[in-house]
Design a protein around this motif. Sequence first.
Motif, PDB file in Angstrom:
ATOM      1  N   ILE A 101      -0.774  46.135 -25.570  1.00 24.20           N
ATOM      2  CA  ILE A 101      -1.870  46.415 -24.518  1.00 24.20           C
ATOM      3  C   ILE A 101      -3.037  45.791 -24.025  1.00 24.20           C
ATOM      4  N   ASP A 102      -3.313  44.817 -25.305  1.00 24.71           N
ATOM      5  CA  ASP A 102      -4.372  43.462 -24.945  1.00 24.71           C
ATOM      6  C   ASP A 102      -3.883  42.641 -24.120  1.00 24.71           C
ATOM      7  N   GLN A 103      -2.638  42.198 -24.418  1.00 24.66           N
ATOM      8  CA  GLN A 103      -2.098  41.387 -23.167  1.00 24.66           C
ATOM      9  C   GLN A 103      -1.762  41.872 -22.075  1.00 24.66           C
ATOM     10  N   VAL A 104      -1.718  43.092 -21.637  1.00 23.74           N
ATOM     11  CA  VAL A 104      -1.447  43.512 -20.174  1.00 23.74           C
ATOM     12  C   VAL A 104      -2.741  43.744 -19.845  1.00 23.74           C
ATOM     13  N   SER A 105      -3.873  44.084 -20.443  1.00 21.90           N
ATOM     14  CA  SER A 105      -5.260  44.243 -19.824  1.00 21.90           C
ATOM     15  C   SER A 105      -6.029  43.187 -19.673  1.00 21.90           C
ATOM     16  N   ALA A 106      -5.651  42.002 -20.404  1.00 19.98           N
ATOM     17  CA  ALA A 106      -6.175  40.739 -20.576  1.00 19.98           C
ATOM     18  C   ALA A 106      -6.073  40.010 -18.970  1.00 19.98           C
ATOM     19  N   ALA A 107      -4.823  40.413 -18.221  1.00 19.73           N
ATOM     20  CA  ALA A 107      -4.629  39.910 -17.116  1.00 19.73           C
ATOM     21  C   ALA A 107      -5.308  40.313 -15.846  1.00 19.73           C
ATOM     22  N   ARG A 108      -6.097  41.584 -16.157  1.00 22.14           N
ATOM     23  CA  ARG A 108      -7.080  42.013 -15.184  1.00 22.14           C
ATOM     24  C   ARG A 108      -8.354  41.156 -14.811  1.00 22.14           C
ATOM     25  N   GLN A 109      -8.678  40.564 -15.900  1.00 22.41           N
ATOM     26  CA  GLN A 109      -9.974  39.766 -15.879  1.00 22.41           C
ATOM     27  C   GLN A 109      -9.810  38.475 -14.636  1.00 22.41           C
ATOM     28  N   GLY A 110     -10.898  38.665 -13.823  1.00 25.47           N
ATOM     29  CA  GLY A 110     -11.009  37.741 -12.826  1.00 25.47           C
ATOM     30  C   GLY A 110     -10.309  37.931 -11.522  1.00 25.47           C
ATOM     31  N   GLN A 111      -9.493  38.993 -11.300  1.00 25.67           N
ATOM     32  CA  GLN A 111      -8.561  39.321 -10.418  1.00 25.67           C
ATOM     33  C   GLN A 111      -9.375  39.981  -9.355  1.00 25.67           C
ATOM     34  N   PRO A 112      -8.735  39.813  -8.052  1.00 26.51           N
ATOM     35  CA  PRO A 112      -9.346  40.718  -6.873  1.00 26.51           C
ATOM     36  C   PRO A 112      -9.072  41.942  -7.021  1.00 26.51           C
ATOM     37  N   GLY A 113      -9.676  42.912  -6.376  1.00 30.68           N
ATOM     38  CA  GLY A 113      -9.872  44.212  -6.357  1.00 30.68           C
ATOM     39  C   GLY A 113      -8.337  45.026  -6.494  1.00 30.68           C
ATOM     40  N   PRO A 114      -7.503  44.713  -5.363  1.00 26.99           N
ATOM     41  CA  PRO A 114      -6.384  45.340  -5.590  1.00 26.99           C
ATOM     42  C   PRO A 114      -5.560  44.793  -6.603  1.00 26.99           C
ATOM     43  N   ILE A 115      -5.443  43.753  -7.084  1.00 19.52           N
ATOM     44  CA  ILE A 115      -4.541  43.278  -8.263  1.00 19.52           C
ATOM     45  C   ILE A 115      -5.246  44.001  -9.586  1.00 19.52           C
ATOM     46  N   ALA A 116      -6.326  44.070  -9.711  1.00 22.55           N
ATOM     47  CA  ALA A 116      -7.110  44.403 -10.816  1.00 22.55           C
ATOM     48  C   ALA A 116      -6.635  46.033 -10.775  1.00 22.55           C
ATOM     49  N   SER A 117      -6.646  46.733  -9.690  1.00 25.86           N
ATOM     50  CA  SER A 117      -6.332  47.928  -9.614  1.00 25.86           C
ATOM     51  C   SER A 117      -4.743  48.286 -10.084  1.00 25.86           C
ATOM     52  N   TRP A 118      -4.102  47.331  -9.513  1.00 28.37           N
ATOM     53  CA  TRP A 118      -2.638  47.413  -9.973  1.00 28.37           C
ATOM     54  C   TRP A 118      -2.464  47.307 -11.394  1.00 28.37           C
ATOM     55  N   ILE A 119      -3.042  46.326 -12.182  1.00 23.84           N
ATOM     56  CA  ILE A 119      -2.836  46.177 -13.536  1.00 23.84           C
ATOM     57  C   ILE A 119      -3.633  47.160 -14.235  1.00 23.84           C
ATOM     58  N   ALA A 120      -4.611  47.770 -13.697  1.00 28.78           N
ATOM     59  CA  ALA A 120      -5.367  49.115 -14.403  1.00 28.78           C
ATOM     60  C   ALA A 120      -4.366  50.258 -14.565  1.00 28.78           C
ATOM     61  N   PHE A 121      -3.484  50.391 -13.302  1.00 25.52           N
ATOM     62  CA  PHE A 121      -2.486  51.529 -13.311  1.00 25.52           C
ATOM     63  C   PHE A 121      -1.744  51.096 -14.524  1.00 25.52           C
ATOM     64  N   TRP A 122      -1.099  50.071 -14.728  1.00 27.21           N
ATOM     65  CA  TRP A 122      -0.132  49.758 -15.733  1.00 27.21           C
ATOM     66  C   TRP A 122      -0.546  49.784 -17.018  1.00 27.21           C
ATOM     67  N   VAL A 123      -1.903  49.530 -17.265  1.00 29.13           N
ATOM     68  CA  VAL A 123      -2.576  49.582 -18.423  1.00 29.13           C
ATOM     69  C   VAL A 123      -2.797  51.059 -18.987  1.00 29.13           C
ATOM     70  N   SER A 124      -3.201  51.810 -17.905  1.00 29.20           N
ATOM     71  CA  SER A 124      -3.184  53.241 -17.938  1.00 29.20           C
ATOM     72  C   SER A 124      -1.864  53.759 -18.442  1.00 29.20           C
ATOM     73  N   LEU A 125      -1.032  53.577 -17.884  1.00 26.19           N
ATOM     74  CA  LEU A 125       0.724  53.854 -18.149  1.00 26.19           C
ATOM     75  C   LEU A 125       1.148  53.449 -19.395  1.00 26.19           C
ATOM     76  N   VAL A 126       0.827  52.404 -19.673  1.00 28.99           N
ATOM     77  CA  VAL A 126       1.139  51.623 -21.198  1.00 28.99           C
ATOM     78  C   VAL A 126       0.291  52.293 -22.259  1.00 28.99           C
ATOM     79  N   SER A 127      -1.015  52.617 -22.158  1.00 24.95           N
ATOM     80  CA  SER A 127      -1.845  53.019 -23.142  1.00 24.95           C
ATOM     81  C   SER A 127      -1.560  54.320 -23.761  1.00 24.95           C
ATOM     82  N   VAL A 128      -0.514  55.226 -22.833  1.00 17.72           N
ATOM     83  CA  VAL A 128       0.099  56.342 -23.659  1.00 17.72           C
ATOM     84  C   VAL A 128       0.798  56.223 -24.739  1.00 17.72           C
ATOM     85  N   ASN A 129       1.576  55.208 -24.772  1.00 16.42           N
ATOM     86  CA  ASN A 129       2.320  54.791 -26.220  1.00 16.42           C
ATOM     87  C   ASN A 129       2.627  53.298 -26.263  1.00 16.42           C
ATOM     88  N   PRO A 130       1.597  52.309 -26.300  1.00 15.11           N
ATOM     89  CA  PRO A 130       1.837  51.031 -26.240  1.00 15.11           C
ATOM     90  C   PRO A 130       3.017  50.405 -26.942  1.00 15.11           C
TER      91      PRO A 130
END
Length: 193
Positions: free
Chosen positions: A58-87
């Motif tokens: 989960i840390d590796q997936v969420s680390a990609a969010r840093q410094g990204q523009p809004g739409p890309i950060a939102s896309w990655i945040a969606f995946w982080v929330s999905l993966v955080s259910v059971n990493p």
Amino acid sequence: MRTNSTSSPLPLSMFASRSFSAITWRYKGIAALRLLFGLLWGVAAWLKWQPGFQTHFIDQVSAARQGQPGPIASWIAFWVSLVSVNPLLFARIEATTETALAVFLILGVFSNMMYVIGLLLSLVIWSTAEGFGGPYQPGSSTDVGTALPYAILFAILFAISAGRYYGLDQWLSPRLGRLSFLASGSLARDAER
């Protein structure tokens, strides 16, 4: 037309053997490319089975969010929330998928199915954990990431039907019947056309 010393044309078998050796070389080259790509995915799969990857997935997936523009950060945040259910489950799904890709690429079995799965997995990795290769700001990014070229290579392997060259798809495809689209096909069937 060239002739030999007796003024007769060169035998056609000479040209056929040259053509056959060029084709054989291409077949071996395509098979070697598929095999090497499978070994590369085998190494990646082995790394995914390591406890360090699975523990910090989960840390590796969420680390990609840093410094990204809004739409890309939102896309990655969606995946982080999905993966955080059971990493751990998602980490093991990725490790299992990469292991299957490696084995099926090496054996050349169910290649068409594996090329599509590999292409999709590569695009998901590229768009999440690699953050589309970004952030694209001066001094912060120098390439588009590795997963995008992997996706392109899967598309190329699919287009050239790489599984049928020195792979089990050559044998398997005629036996699959309606499901033969999952394999790359048979060279013998192509020769009949």
